[in-house]
Structure formats: structure tokens, C-alpha cells
Design an enzyme around this catalytic site. Sequence first.
Site, PDB file in Angstrom:
ATOM      1  N   SER A 199      39.672  74.472 -17.233  1.00 40.65           N
ATOM      2  CA  SER A 199      38.858  75.677 -17.464  1.00 40.65           C
ATOM      3  C   SER A 199      38.853  76.097 -18.926  1.00 40.65           C
ATOM      4  CB  SER A 199      39.400  76.836 -16.624  1.00 40.65           C
ATOM      5  OG  SER A 199      39.344  76.499 -15.268  1.00 40.65           O
ATOM      6  N   ALA A 200      40.000  76.051 -19.577  1.00 43.90           N
ATOM      7  CA  ALA A 200      40.053  76.465 -20.986  1.00 43.90           C
ATOM      8  C   ALA A 200      39.676  75.321 -21.910  1.00 43.90           C
ATOM      9  CB  ALA A 200      41.458  76.964 -21.323  1.00 43.90           C
ATOM     10  N   GLU A 259      43.032  63.772 -20.836  1.00 45.06           N
ATOM     11  CA  GLU A 259      43.157  64.355 -19.494  1.00 45.06           C
ATOM     12  C   GLU A 259      43.969  63.415 -18.588  1.00 45.06           C
ATOM     13  OE1 GLU A 259      42.534  67.162 -17.705  1.00 45.06           O
ATOM     14  OE2 GLU A 259      43.269  66.014 -15.993  1.00 45.06           O
ATOM     15  N   ALA A 260      44.925  64.018 -17.893  1.00 47.42           N
ATOM     16  CA  ALA A 260      45.782  63.222 -17.006  1.00 47.42           C
ATOM     17  C   ALA A 260      45.029  62.716 -15.778  1.00 47.42           C
ATOM     18  CB  ALA A 260      46.984  64.070 -16.566  1.00 47.42           C
ATOM     19  N   HIS A 314      46.753  81.758  -8.579  1.00 53.49           N
ATOM     20  CA  HIS A 314      46.394  82.394  -9.858  1.00 53.49           C
ATOM     21  C   HIS A 314      47.598  82.502 -10.799  1.00 53.49           C
ATOM     22  CE1 HIS A 314      43.028  84.723  -7.516  1.00 53.49           C
ATOM     23  NE2 HIS A 314      42.738  83.456  -7.699  1.00 53.49           N
TER      24      HIS A 314
HETATM   25  C1  LIG Z   1      42.987  75.805  -5.197  1.00 55.81           C
HETATM   26  C2  LIG Z   1      42.632  76.814  -6.253  1.00 55.81           C
HETATM   27  C3  LIG Z   1      41.702  77.803  -5.976  1.00 55.81           C
HETATM   28  C4  LIG Z   1      41.359  78.739  -6.954  1.00 55.81           C
HETATM   29  N1  LIG Z   1      40.329  79.592  -6.724  1.00 55.81           N
HETATM   30  C5  LIG Z   1      39.854  80.337  -7.745  1.00 55.81           C
HETATM   31  C6  LIG Z   1      38.654  81.055  -7.605  1.00 55.81           C
HETATM   32  O1  LIG Z   1      37.976  81.004  -6.580  1.00 55.81           O
HETATM   33  N2  LIG Z   1      38.232  81.805  -8.662  1.00 55.81           N
HETATM   34  C7  LIG Z   1      38.932  81.885  -9.821  1.00 55.81           C
HETATM   35  O2  LIG Z   1      38.517  82.616 -10.724  1.00 55.81           O
HETATM   36  N3  LIG Z   1      40.082  81.211  -9.975  1.00 55.81           N
HETATM   37  C8  LIG Z   1      40.528  80.401  -8.988  1.00 55.81           C
HETATM   38  N4  LIG Z   1      41.634  79.636  -9.183  1.00 55.81           N
HETATM   39  C9  LIG Z   1      42.375  79.769 -10.456  1.00 55.81           C
HETATM   40  C10 LIG Z   1      41.670  79.126 -11.664  1.00 55.81           C
HETATM   41  O3  LIG Z   1      40.959  77.973 -11.270  1.00 55.81           O
HETATM   42  C11 LIG Z   1      42.699  78.825 -12.739  1.00 55.81           C
HETATM   43  O4  LIG Z   1      43.336  80.021 -13.133  1.00 55.81           O
HETATM   44  C12 LIG Z   1      42.105  78.191 -13.994  1.00 55.81           C
HETATM   45  O5  LIG Z   1      41.333  77.064 -13.662  1.00 55.81           O
HETATM   46  C13 LIG Z   1      43.208  77.805 -14.970  1.00 55.81           C
HETATM   47  O6  LIG Z   1      42.637  77.220 -16.103  1.00 55.81           O
HETATM   48  P1  LIG Z   1      43.523  76.444 -17.168  1.00 55.81           P
HETATM   49  O7  LIG Z   1      42.576  75.922 -18.195  1.00 55.81           O
HETATM   50  O8  LIG Z   1      44.641  77.285 -17.609  1.00 55.81           O
HETATM   51  O9  LIG Z   1      44.167  75.201 -16.369  1.00 55.81           O
HETATM   52  P2  LIG Z   1      43.456  74.028 -15.583  1.00 55.81           P
HETATM   53  O10 LIG Z   1      42.030  74.327 -15.307  1.00 55.81           O
HETATM   54  O11 LIG Z   1      44.319  73.733 -14.414  1.00 55.81           O
HETATM   55  O12 LIG Z   1      43.467  72.811 -16.596  1.00 55.81           O
HETATM   56  C14 LIG Z   1      44.624  72.098 -16.964  1.00 55.81           C
HETATM   57  C15 LIG Z   1      44.217  70.637 -17.206  1.00 55.81           C
HETATM   58  O13 LIG Z   1      45.223  69.985 -17.950  1.00 55.81           O
HETATM   59  C16 LIG Z   1      45.478  68.696 -17.390  1.00 55.81           C
HETATM   60  N5  LIG Z   1      46.854  68.332 -17.746  1.00 55.81           N
HETATM   61  C17 LIG Z   1      47.982  68.963 -17.371  1.00 55.81           C
HETATM   62  N6  LIG Z   1      49.060  68.371 -17.939  1.00 55.81           N
HETATM   63  C18 LIG Z   1      48.578  67.349 -18.694  1.00 55.81           C
HETATM   64  C19 LIG Z   1      49.190  66.388 -19.541  1.00 55.81           C
HETATM   65  N7  LIG Z   1      50.526  66.374 -19.735  1.00 55.81           N
HETATM   66  N8  LIG Z   1      48.405  65.467 -20.152  1.00 55.81           N
HETATM   67  C20 LIG Z   1      47.059  65.473 -19.993  1.00 55.81           C
HETATM   68  N9  LIG Z   1      46.422  66.393 -19.201  1.00 55.81           N
HETATM   69  C21 LIG Z   1      47.183  67.311 -18.572  1.00 55.81           C
HETATM   70  C22 LIG Z   1      45.274  68.936 -15.895  1.00 55.81           C
HETATM   71  O14 LIG Z   1      45.116  67.722 -15.202  1.00 55.81           O
HETATM   72  C23 LIG Z   1      44.061  69.853 -15.903  1.00 55.81           C
HETATM   73  O15 LIG Z   1      42.870  69.118 -15.948  1.00 55.81           O
HETATM   74  C24 LIG Z   1      42.017  78.701  -8.228  1.00 55.81           C
HETATM   75  C25 LIG Z   1      42.953  77.709  -8.504  1.00 55.81           C
HETATM   76  C26 LIG Z   1      43.255  76.755  -7.541  1.00 55.81           C
HETATM   77  C27 LIG Z   1      44.257  75.680  -7.875  1.00 55.81           C
END
Ligand SMILES: Cc1cc2nc3c(=O)[nH]c(=O)nc-3n(C[C@H](O)[C@H](O)[C@H](O)COP(=O)(O)OP(=O)(O)OC[C@H]3O[C@@H](n4cnc5c(N)ncnc54)[C@H](O)[C@@H]3O)c2cc1C
Length: 519
Positions: A21-22, A42-43, A457
Site C-alpha cells: 500500500s505504501a 518484493e518478496a 489493522h
Molecule cells: C486480510 C486483510 C484485510 C484488510 N482489510 C482492510 C480493509 O478492508 N480496508 C483497509 O483500509 N485496510 C484493510 N486492511 C489493512 C491494510 O490493508 C493495511 O493496513 C495496509 O495495506 C498496510 O500497508 P503497508 O504498506 O504498511 O504494508 P503492506 O501493504 O502489507 O506491504 C508490505 C509489502 O512488503 C513486502 N515485504 C515484506 N517484507 C519484505 C522483505 N523482507 N523483502 C521484500 N518485500 C517484503 C510484503 O510482501 C508486502 O508486499 C486489511 C489487511 C488485511 C491483511
Amino acid sequence: MDETISPLPEVYDYVVVGAGSAGCPLVARLLSEPGVTVLLVEAGGSNDREDIRDFTQSWKLTQPDSGVDWGYKSEPQPELLDRAQSYSAGKVLGGSSSINGMVWVRGHKDDFDGWAAQGCTGWGYESVLPSFMTLETYLAGDPAYHGTMGPIVPTAEFTSKNELSKGVLDAVMKLGYPLNQDYNGASPYGVGFTQLNVDVETGARQDAFTKFVKPLLSNLNLTIKTLARVKRITFDANRKVDKVLIDVNGAEIAVRARREVVLCTGTVNTPQLLMLSGIGSAAELAMHGIEHVADVPGVGQNLQDHLISVVVKKLRMPNAPSHITTMDVSIFTNGAPGAVNGPPRFEVQSYYMRYGWSDYPSEALALGCINLHPTSRGQVKLRSADPREAPIIEPNFLGTAEDWATQLEGYKMIRQIINAPELLAWVEDAEHTPGPTVVTDDQLKEALRKYSEADFHPVGTCKMGVGPSAVVDPELRVRGVTGLRVAGAAIMPTIVSGNTNAASMMIGDRCARLMLGKG
Ligand SMILES: Cc1cc2nc3c(=O)[nH]c(=O)nc-3n(C[C@H](O)[C@H](O)[C@H](O)COP(=O)(O)OP(=O)(O)OC[C@H]3O[C@@H](n4cnc5c(N)ncnc54)[C@H](O)[C@@H]3O)c2cc1C
């Protein structure tokens, strides 16, 4: 996209780890700068799958064999009858936005003003609003709050088109909750149809990769390496980032960034990766034989998450097959319908359950209540120095008396709603969960222990701030080292008043603005 182990160019302007997402909006904004080169690591692999695209199949994606979920579990939760909680997180292009429930919620203005008041200059609502607006196109709302050119096009089209959700909305309004046709506008208070980030024409999920990065695949300044897990960052003698070490099928690849490395690896993996790289509590790192580069004790601390507790009633008759959503109606409230001070305390989501799961019946209506601002704090710790081993996740749900009281208050509120005469045209008289014999506070607390679940979350393990517990500063630079930033849900100092995807995307966009000096 390179899914092989062919050699990569070694140096880029920026290395972004995590295509979630970020990470995706961040990469898109960096690439808007002419000549800038970016490696996105990406993993997980491709998200070009029917069950990811088709939003009605999203429930399959957190199943153990989905192949796109890190599949984490929390430690047993003492206040929840020692039940370990699912800590799903997307391991795929798009990250958690490729497996999530697609509920599109920003939070309340005061959430961000609260961050600024804690010293996070540049994160008040006025400052973050431009990023929220660039993310989306929402023509049905007040243009003072919504963008008209962004890739995410949220819609209430799917949730507002069925009789059950209209019935629930009407009933809730009769109970005194005001209609709010846009909880992402001036105020979230009231009841409204849930906005989903789903394509209105095709029903396709609008995940971060598809919307922000896929259109840039022909850009020669972008390199994407999938199925590639970053296992460690190394630093030079001045504690400046040196190499990013990537595990690809057991082989190690090292890359470098001329300018900066950004970790967008989520709330669980980011503190793990920082600790594996020598950034964290020196004492904890020593326990695992990891030499510390910077003693940053806040790494992994400050874990906050939403807990959802449900009440369920059977529907009087099977609902129309055309009803394809689950999370139809959302209520943001302080408890009493008319009270609208500060950020809402509760979010209530209504679920149409065509099929039963666990102890719940099929053809039922569930209401889930979230205490939006829990005071309990948990942590993510290393289990070992092996990057492949899942970290220890201790959310500490209901760890304070205040959280118990709030969850109980919210549970009573949704029980009142589901048992209101206004809903009786839709649901049976007898409550299924927790059931009519559950009356006293003690019985209700037992029900909360049994029927509460982590709501996916998690935030806060790499807290942004200015004090000693902060992990990143308000420009998202990791304390104690140079050349390294963190973006995503992990940096939230306090959790927002809603689901966390939109705010995580906003953080990605805002991080890139700060990196480019355009904050
Ligand atoms: C099942 C579920 C349902 C949800 N429902 C909702 C909803 O309906 N509405 C809403 O607003 N929020 C929802 N959320 C929450 C929301 O999706 C998350 O808060 C948000 O996506 C987090 O974004 P992020 O960028 O921090 O992490 P993420 O989007 O999780 O991204 C992290 C990325 O980093 C990669 N990564 C991790 N470690 C490594 C590494 N060592 N090397 C390479 N790549 C790596 C991962 O594979 C992933 O692609 C939900 C979450 C889940 C899991």
C-alpha cells in the site's frame, strides 16, 4: 518484472523494499522526477490472479494455502481465551492491498492533527490532505476533500444496491444515527454505505500495484524484482546505508542506492528487518547475537491494532443472490447517535453472511464493533536471527481496563442495534451470537473473549516522532543511521479512526514528497 535470478544492475538512485500500500504510490511519485532510477524489491510474486481481481473472492486470500499471505499468527492472547490471532499480511505485488477487504476509509481530521501535536510536524490534516486527494478520484463528494485525478476510484455502488443493506441503513437512521453519504468528507460521523476501492465497471480490486505501478511498467527507470526477500541492510563505518542484501531462491544479491533506501515492508516485517540489520534495542539484539548499529529501543514497540467483536442474528429469509458484498454499511460513532466530538470512538460494520463460518450460521446479519482507539500496546520481537523465521507478535489485545470498558460499551451498543424493533423485518427475534441468555456484564465479557478477533489493522511498530521511543523522525528517516527511511502503517504513532489502507497509501505518497523536497 524479473522473477529469475538473472543479475540485476547494482546501483539505483532509490531502492524501495515492499510493493504494498505504501511502497507503490511512493515509487510512482519518485518516478515522476525526471531521470530518477528506482528498484522495487518484493518478496511475493505477481498479483495477476482471478481471486485477487474479483473482489467477491477476497475471503479466499487469507486461507492457509492462498500463497499470497505471510500467514502470521500472534502469540496466544490471554484476554481472548488464549486464542492466537490471525495476523494476515499480503506477500504479493500490492502487499496487503491485494488481499484486504477493500473498505476505503481515511480516518478523522483529528487523528492527523494529533500526530502533529505529538511533534510530527508536517503531518496535520492540512498537510496530509493533498496526498489523500492525489490518491483518489471521488466525484460524488465535496471537492474540498476529494481528488478528481487519482488512480483509486472508491465507490458505494456495490454496497448501496441491495435491499438488506438499505434495510439496515434505514433501521440505523431510525435509531437516531444521521445519514452520512461520505464518511471520508468533512466528518465521518453517522451511518452510510461503505465505500470500496473496487472498479465500478468490472468489479476489480483497486490494489496499490495495479493502480500506481502497473501503468509505469514501460518506464525504463523502473526495475522490479519479485520473489526477492530483503534479509538485511548493511551500513558503512559512518552508519550510512551501504548494501541491501536480497535473498532470491537462496542466492544472495547485493544492491546499492545512490540516494536512499526505503522500507515499506509492513508493520510486522519492518521492525524484524530493522533488527536483523542491527537497528533496535541493543540488549534485544545482543540476545540474538546481532551486533547493533544503532540503539533504537522503539523498534517493534507501540504495536496497536483494532479488535472486532461481533453480534449475529439469522435473517428471516434467504437474501437475494444478487447481494455480492459483505461489508455494506458503516457507522462511525461516539456511542450515542448525536455525540460528535473529536475522532469517533467506534466503527461498526455490518456484514451479510451468506455462508456460515466458525459457530456462525448461514444467511445471517452480523454487526462488528471496533474500538477505534485502543490504549493497549503490544510488540513485535525477533524469534531468532534467521530472516526466514516469523517474528514474535504480541498484540496484547484488551490489555488495559480502559480497553475492556470501551469494548464492552461498544458491544452493548451493537447489541442494541441488532435487537432493535426497527430491524425485525429482516432478522429473527432471537439473537444467535452471543445469544439471549447472555445478560450480565460478566457474561458479555465472556462473549467478548470468545467472539473478538484481530481486524488486520496493525500499526505503529516503527513509530514516527521526536522522543526517545520514536523510530523515525517526522521526515520518516530512521534514527541513528543515514540513507534509510520507513513508510507505511508501521510509522503511525497512533492508529487512525478507521481501516488503515488509505492512510498507509497516503504515508507512501507523503514520504516520496518529503524525499523529493516537495513536502
Ligand atoms: C486480510 C486483510 C484485510 C484488510 N482489510 C482492510 C480493509 O478492508 N480496508 C483497509 O483500509 N485496510 C484493510 N486492511 C489493512 C491494510 O490493508 C493495511 O493496513 C495496509 O495495506 C498496510 O500497508 P503497508 O504498506 O504498511 O504494508 P503492506 O501493504 O502489507 O506491504 C508490505 C509489502 O512488503 C513486502 N515485504 C515484506 N517484507 C519484505 C522483505 N523482507 N523483502 C521484500 N518485500 C517484503 C510484503 O510482501 C508486502 O508486499 C486489511 C489487511 C488485511 C491483511
